[in-house]
Design a protein around this motif. Sequence first.
Motif, short mmCIF file in Angstrom:
data_model
loop_
_atom_site.label_atom_id
_atom_site.label_comp_id
_atom_site.label_asym_id
_atom_site.label_seq_id
_atom_site.Cartn_x
_atom_site.Cartn_y
_atom_site.Cartn_z
N LYS A 1 0.99 -0.88 0.24
CA LYS A 1 0.28 -0.18 0.05
C LYS A 1 1.24 1.12 0.06
O LYS A 1 0.15 2.52 0.00
N SER B 1 -2.93 4.75 -1.03
CA SER B 1 -3.26 3.44 -1.20
C SER B 1 -4.62 2.50 -1.18
O SER B 1 -4.87 2.01 -1.69
N TYR C 1 -5.33 0.56 -4.40
CA TYR C 1 -4.39 -0.54 -4.41
C TYR C 1 -4.85 -2.09 -4.89
O TYR C 1 -4.16 -3.46 -5.26
#
Length: 872
Positions: free
Chosen positions: A740, A860, A864
Amino acid sequence: MFSVASDGVGGLYVANRRSLLHYNGAGFDFVLPQTMRAEGGTFYATLVDDEGALWFSRGFDAFRLLGGVIAEVECPDSGINRVFFQDSLGRVWLGAGRGLFLLGENGFEKFELDGVAEDRTVYCIREDRDGDLWFGFESGVSRLSGDQVDSWGVDDGLSQGAVREILQAPDGAIWAGTYGGGLCRIKKDAIVRVTVQHGLIDNAISCALEDDNGFLYINSNRGVFRTHWDDLNAVADGQAPAVFCISYGVAPGMRTNEAQGGYQPAGCIDANGSMWFATIEGLVRLDPHRAVFNAQAPTVVLSKIESGGESLDFHSRIELPLGQRALTVEYAALSFTWPESVRYRYKLIGRDLDWQNVGAERTARYSQLDPGQYSFKVLAANEDGLWSQTGGSFELSIPAYFYETNWFLGFVAFSSAIGVFGLFRFRTRSIAARSRILEERIGESTAELRRARDDLERRVTERTQQLAAANDSLQSDLIEREQLEARLMHSQKLESVGRLAGGIAHDFNNLLTVMLGQIELAIMGARHEAIRHGLEEAYQAGQRASMLTQQLLVFARGKVGEHKSFSPEKLIRDLERMLTRLLKDDIKLGTEFAEDLGWICADPIQVEQVLVNLCVNAGDAMPSGGQLRITAHNRMIEGAEEVPGSNVAIPKGDYVQISVADSGTGMNESTLTRIFEPFFTTKSVGKGSGLGLSVCYGIIQNSSGYISVQSELGVGTTVDLYFPLIEPTADMIAESTLVKRGAFKARALLVEDDARVRRVVEAMLQELNTEVVSASNGAKALELLQEMDTDLDLLITDLVMPGMNGAEVASRVRALRPDTHVLFISGYSEGFGVGIGNLPENSNVLAKPFSLEALRQALSDVLYRQADSKLI
């Protein structure tokens, strides 16, 4: 051989009657130079300490070997040195023939235990999982916990014989191995013995080593034998008659059965997992992973049954002749391996309360048996302690003479009772006749008085109850009214404070976003050290302002937060970078985590706020610099344990303990009693609001956790946080290990009505390698989106904007570009209504002000799950 110790790298140090040797896996080498070997003497105890130094004793002398240099250590008037030990605090102890010694600046110095004879021989030193030290003496055990000393001896139930081994069971109980008295369990100040009568191979215990499966390998004067913690606890708790033991004596290959005890360590586990034991004829090596045993229990047969000198025929039920009260039973068992190692136990049910463990004895004898019905059974165990399940058995009947029968005894008792009863009746009738006349006269007089008294008591009781009920009703109404008024006033105050705090927070957080964002970008580009230092000071002040805003909001509204399951190790490691900026350069920050650290369920943002607040307080307590240490490990609370610094007791259970310890100025006792009070602070004006620890206390309570503070003036302060431990699922662990972090090759649309905030967020996104176009409101954002002929990865929008709020902008953008991810940013705190409607489920909201690292983490969390090509 007197002692054997692992060198930590696969080898061993061995002390014997003539020299000190090192075993490297292939052979033995002399450790000492020729000049010292020529002096002679017997070598007893050994120890490899945390620095890799080797401690060893020769007679009454003690030595330390490090880097090839041997130094003699003073130990005056110690007697024979039997054991070296290093505790978890790094202190080195010496147990000798004339007492206990502790290493000081000038060598070993006498250490006296309260209530323990000064010159008592010390055979064993151990440390339990709570950090308490245990010492084994001749027929005695003592525990040193802080400054408190507790002792147990023969009068308390401990077996006779020197205590040569002390070990702690998985359930926390302490077991003492004695030389001649078997094993003794010390649990909740109660002592239970387990000896050969309960199935142990021998009562002379010299050493005990534990493998990974809960098995104990015990060295004794009858060889090495194996048993299990569960078997020992079952016997000690009265749930089983005997333990199951497997023997490794002379028959399997040992040169001698006799162990070498009284000097430590008498056994050790090397780096390869093999166990080594010291015996009178050398070392014994045992690999617990390759140990085998005889799984065939011996078959038991009855060879002879005799009573009164005459043999009886074998039947499943045997009746002795009238008048015979003695019984002799001979038995045997078949073993094809080591028949001389077969052991027996028998029981005459109806006579014996417990099994009679008789070792190799093959005859059972009884005399003066009472008439009645009995069952006899005999079992046998092979050389590895495996007992037969069926054995030899028969039913036994012993007839009684007529005067011993129950009907005869009952007749005699009945006749005696009839005679006594007749005499009693004659006497009592005459007495009853006289007393009856007197009772009638007294009864008539007292009945009238009783009626008058009962009527008066009834009237008084009824009136008293009426008055008490009226008074209780009035008091209840008054108390309820006062409580309602107090609650209403408190609710109105909190509502007012909450609305004021929520309004201030939005504008103040926007300003802090601009300030902290520009300062952070400036720090990244600053080359001059003085300028960088000044910018970092300004950034720290801004961070403290942000913390103060959050503390006010939490205090005003008592925000509970969103509980999630997460790893505290990951959260603390993510905090290190920010803490490094917040703390001064002369403060050294260190972290330590247990390898098997568990997970907790709480609001990670609030837990992060607690840790930042504690670290900032610690930094203020170290004006001249110092050390700040954050540790996390698992903690099992076996009973209600009082939290230091509070009146709260932690319930029994498993917890994750996070400790923040500093080497600062510390606090006195009066300050410790007030640290959780709102608005109480020891800092000067402008340095602190007094809300930090009060908010931390509320956050920990809302997370079902506990907080304690221990402090000493001039030494430092330690704050311990206890969170209930949870077991992470596979999905939780998989999600926590996703990548992340990093820069993002993505295209974003930024919608923010505050121009200053919009510019600083644009700069931060560009720093993260994110292509960004921006708009000042929702309408302009939709126009830009219709003109764009490229893909849009991410929408970043403020929640509160004039005209069209952030939720509406996100809804319309997703209608045009369904694959677009959304990140909301807001200067309001959670829980303060701002009239924006309901956000979509699992929405990502980033609170202002935020750092570049926080923005990176938020991107993130949003992106992600995209293709790996968008992460660079």
